[in-house]
Scaffold this motif. Structure first.
Motif, PDB file in Angstrom:
ATOM      1  N   LYS A   7       0.849  -1.185   0.000  1.00  0.00           N
ATOM      2  CA  LYS A   7       0.000   0.000   0.000  1.00  0.00           C
ATOM      3  C   LYS A   7       0.888   1.240   0.000  1.00  0.00           C
ATOM      4  N   GLN A  11      -2.835   5.772  -0.109  1.00  0.00           N
ATOM      5  CA  GLN A  11      -3.928   4.796  -0.060  1.00  0.00           C
ATOM      6  C   GLN A  11      -4.369   4.525   1.378  1.00  0.00           C
ATOM      7  N   SER A  15      -8.135   5.618   2.972  1.00  0.00           N
ATOM      8  CA  SER A  15      -9.108   4.688   3.556  1.00  0.00           C
ATOM      9  C   SER A  15      -9.487   5.123   4.964  1.00  0.00           C
ATOM     10  N   ASP A 330     -10.005  -3.889   3.928  1.00  0.00           N
ATOM     11  CA  ASP A 330      -9.067  -4.095   2.824  1.00  0.00           C
ATOM     12  C   ASP A 330      -9.462  -5.253   1.919  1.00  0.00           C
ATOM     13  N   ILE A 454      -8.779  -5.605  -2.069  1.00  0.00           N
ATOM     14  CA  ILE A 454      -9.053  -4.359  -2.799  1.00  0.00           C
ATOM     15  C   ILE A 454      -7.783  -3.864  -3.481  1.00  0.00           C
ATOM     16  N   LEU A 455      -6.639  -4.020  -2.836  1.00  0.00           N
ATOM     17  CA  LEU A 455      -5.378  -3.575  -3.420  1.00  0.00           C
ATOM     18  C   LEU A 455      -5.051  -4.377  -4.678  1.00  0.00           C
ATOM     19  N   LYS A 457      -7.189  -5.781  -6.697  1.00  0.00           N
ATOM     20  CA  LYS A 457      -8.148  -5.465  -7.761  1.00  0.00           C
ATOM     21  C   LYS A 457      -7.924  -4.101  -8.368  1.00  0.00           C
ATOM     22  N   GLU A 458      -7.155  -3.266  -7.686  1.00  0.00           N
ATOM     23  CA  GLU A 458      -6.962  -1.892  -8.125  1.00  0.00           C
ATOM     24  C   GLU A 458      -6.232  -1.814  -9.465  1.00  0.00           C
ATOM     25  N   ASP A 459      -6.693  -0.956 -10.343  1.00  0.00           N
ATOM     26  CA  ASP A 459      -6.057  -0.766 -11.641  1.00  0.00           C
ATOM     27  C   ASP A 459      -4.730  -0.045 -11.462  1.00  0.00           C
ATOM     28  N   LYS A 462      -4.334   3.567 -12.548  1.00  0.00           N
ATOM     29  CA  LYS A 462      -4.999   4.673 -11.849  1.00  0.00           C
ATOM     30  C   LYS A 462      -4.149   5.066 -10.644  1.00  0.00           C
ATOM     31  N   LYS A 463      -3.463   6.125 -10.755  1.00  0.00           N
ATOM     32  CA  LYS A 463      -2.610   6.594  -9.647  1.00  0.00           C
ATOM     33  C   LYS A 463      -2.981   8.009  -9.279  1.00  0.00           C
TER      34      LYS A 463
END
Length: 463
Positions: A7, A11, A15, A330, A454-455, A457-459, A462-463
């Motif tokens: 992470k 990020q 959250s 998470d 979730i981390l 699955k993150e694209d 996308k930053k």
């Protein structure tokens, strides 16, 4: 999927910003949380357990455990000001080491807090039953002893866990207010014990000072370390603190200073009052006063212990619930566990599940085995925190640190080695149980956690 994916600081803070948890806690609240966690079963119960392993040198066991805890607290303070979020070591590890290690340490923390809660509830039950016995009220063994001790269940331990679970469900602000009041009561009765007991010290009881040598001191320290468990719960409350970067280090410092002074004083007094072989393992402090006919003092201290251990249980269960919630948030555990109650603003389902499991453990498992399992899980977490400070000084050198652990990397290395040394003094069977627990956790991660993370699955674009 990259199981070592980390992470970013952004990020983690994002959250936390989306969290529905209320920010109500001050430095005093955090210090009281820490004192509430640490000053409990450890001082009232495990003092006797440690004395049987180390003799009067149990005071050295307390000092060794205090040094290790102090080293670890410095590393915790740095990371807690960098990452003012719930989750403690789990959250820090996600940034320092990546997802798999974060899962392992989160799973380990669940063991620490669950087992700590069960141990406190079990210790509370022993003190409560002793207090009733001194008043002439004898409860049936069937409902006051675990199966290993010849009973059916330890019902008082189960009932106190249910009560504290309800208190935590109502809300952290209300829980903190109750904890603060209880802390004042139990610190008061400990000071009363010291004042009354110091006049009954017999220097002959200090001889031989270390009947089991240095190995006995270290065996005592490895068990007594349980007495210091809980200060790390201060860092789990960072997300609900008004000014975490200022208040968390202050809360940790005040907590450990008060606790170390009280513990060493009690160890000196109790081993001076009573020959170490005759110190009660289940009712050490009140029992020492009763031995000299100070029955009113024993009753008062026993009552204070019964009340005081409630705050310890509050903080232990609180820490577990918050780690449970963050892991769910998470995606590493089912999402329903992180749902927050619309009125009380507390995580509903994980509060109920945590209280239920802790109550069952306290009701059916023996106290000495619970303590050993608790200690190894905590020490393992402290090792990773110590290493994490060194890693993050390299990988996140530019992040603002409101508090810096001194003498890095020397001090964190000493902290980690000290923890490993204490772990080595624990029995082989405790290590086997710990490894089995970690293996179960790894299986759960690879079967569920990594697919729902979730981390993961993150694209990445996308930053």
């Amino acid at each position: 999927m990259n199981i070592w994916k980390k992470k970013t600081l952004e990020q983690m803070l994002h959250s936390a910003e989306k969290s529905d948890l209320k920010k109500n806690l001050t430095a005093f609240d955090l210090a009281a949380l820490g004192i509430g966690a640490v000053v409990g079963t450890g001082i009232f119960v495990s003092t006797g357990v440690g004395a049987h392993l180390a003799g009067p040198a149990v005071v050295l066991s307390f000092i060794v455990a205090a040094i290790v805890s102090g080293l670890c607290a410095l590393t915790y303070a740095e990371l807690a000001t960098m990452f003012p979020v719930a989750g403690s070591t789990y959250s820090y590890s996600y940034v320092a080491f990546g997802e798999l290690i974060a899962w392992i340490i989160g799973w380990d923390l669940m063991l620490e807090y669950l087992v700590s809660s069960a141990a406190v509830a079990s210790g509370w039950s022993g003190t409560f039953i002793g207090l009733l016995s001194s008043a002439g009220i004898i409860l049936p063994k069937a409902i006051t002893s675990t199966p290993a001790a010849g009973g059916i269940m330890d019902l008082p331990a189960i009932l106190i866990t249910v009560l504290v679970t309800w208190i935590l469900f109502v809300g952290i602000k209300e829980s903190a207010k109750l904890n603060n009041k209880i802390v004042i009561v139990k610190v008061g009765v400990i000071i009363l014990f010291i004042v009354l007991g110091v006049f009954h010290i017999n220097l002959i009881n200090y001889k031989p000072f270390a009947p089991f040598g240095w190995s006995g001191v270290m065996a005592g320290a490895s068990i007594i370390f349980f007495a210091y468990i809980g200060f790390d719960a201060v860092s789990t409350a960072a997300e609900e603190t008004i000014n975490p970067k200022r208040d968390v280090p202050r809360g940790l410092a005040i907590c450990l200073a008060v606790v170390i002074i009280l513990y060493i004083a009690v160890a000196l007094v109790i081993t001076g009052m009573v020959p170490y072989k005759e110190i009660s393992e289940n009712n050490a402090v009140p029992g020492a006063l009763a031995r000299f006919g100070i029955n009113w003092g024993a009753a008062l201290v026993g009552t204070g212990a019964v009340i005081g251990m409630i705050s310890t249980l509050i903080v232990m269960l609180y820490g577990q619930i918050r780690v449970f919630m963050v892991m769910s948030r998470d995606g590493l555990l089912p999402k329903m566990f992180s749902n927050v109650h619309p009125v009380h603003k507390t995580p509903t389902l994980c509060t109920i599940i945590t209280g239920t499991i802790a109550g069952l453990m306290a009701g059916f498992l023996p106290l000495d085995e619970i303590i050993k399992l608790c200690n190894i899980g905590t020490l393992f977490a402290f090792v990773l925190v110590s290493i994490g400070v060194i890693v993050l000084r390299k990988t996140m050198a530019n992040v603002v640190r409101k508090f810096k652990c001194p003498w890095v990397p020397v001090l964190p290395i000493l902290s980690a080695l000290a923890c490993v040394y204490l772990m080595s003094a624990l029995p082989l069977v405790t290590w086997i149980r710990f490894v089995i627990w970690l293996l179960i956790g790894i299986v759960i991660y690879f079967m569920y956690g990594r697919y729902h993370s979730i981390l993961q699955k993150e694209d990445p674009k996308k930053k």
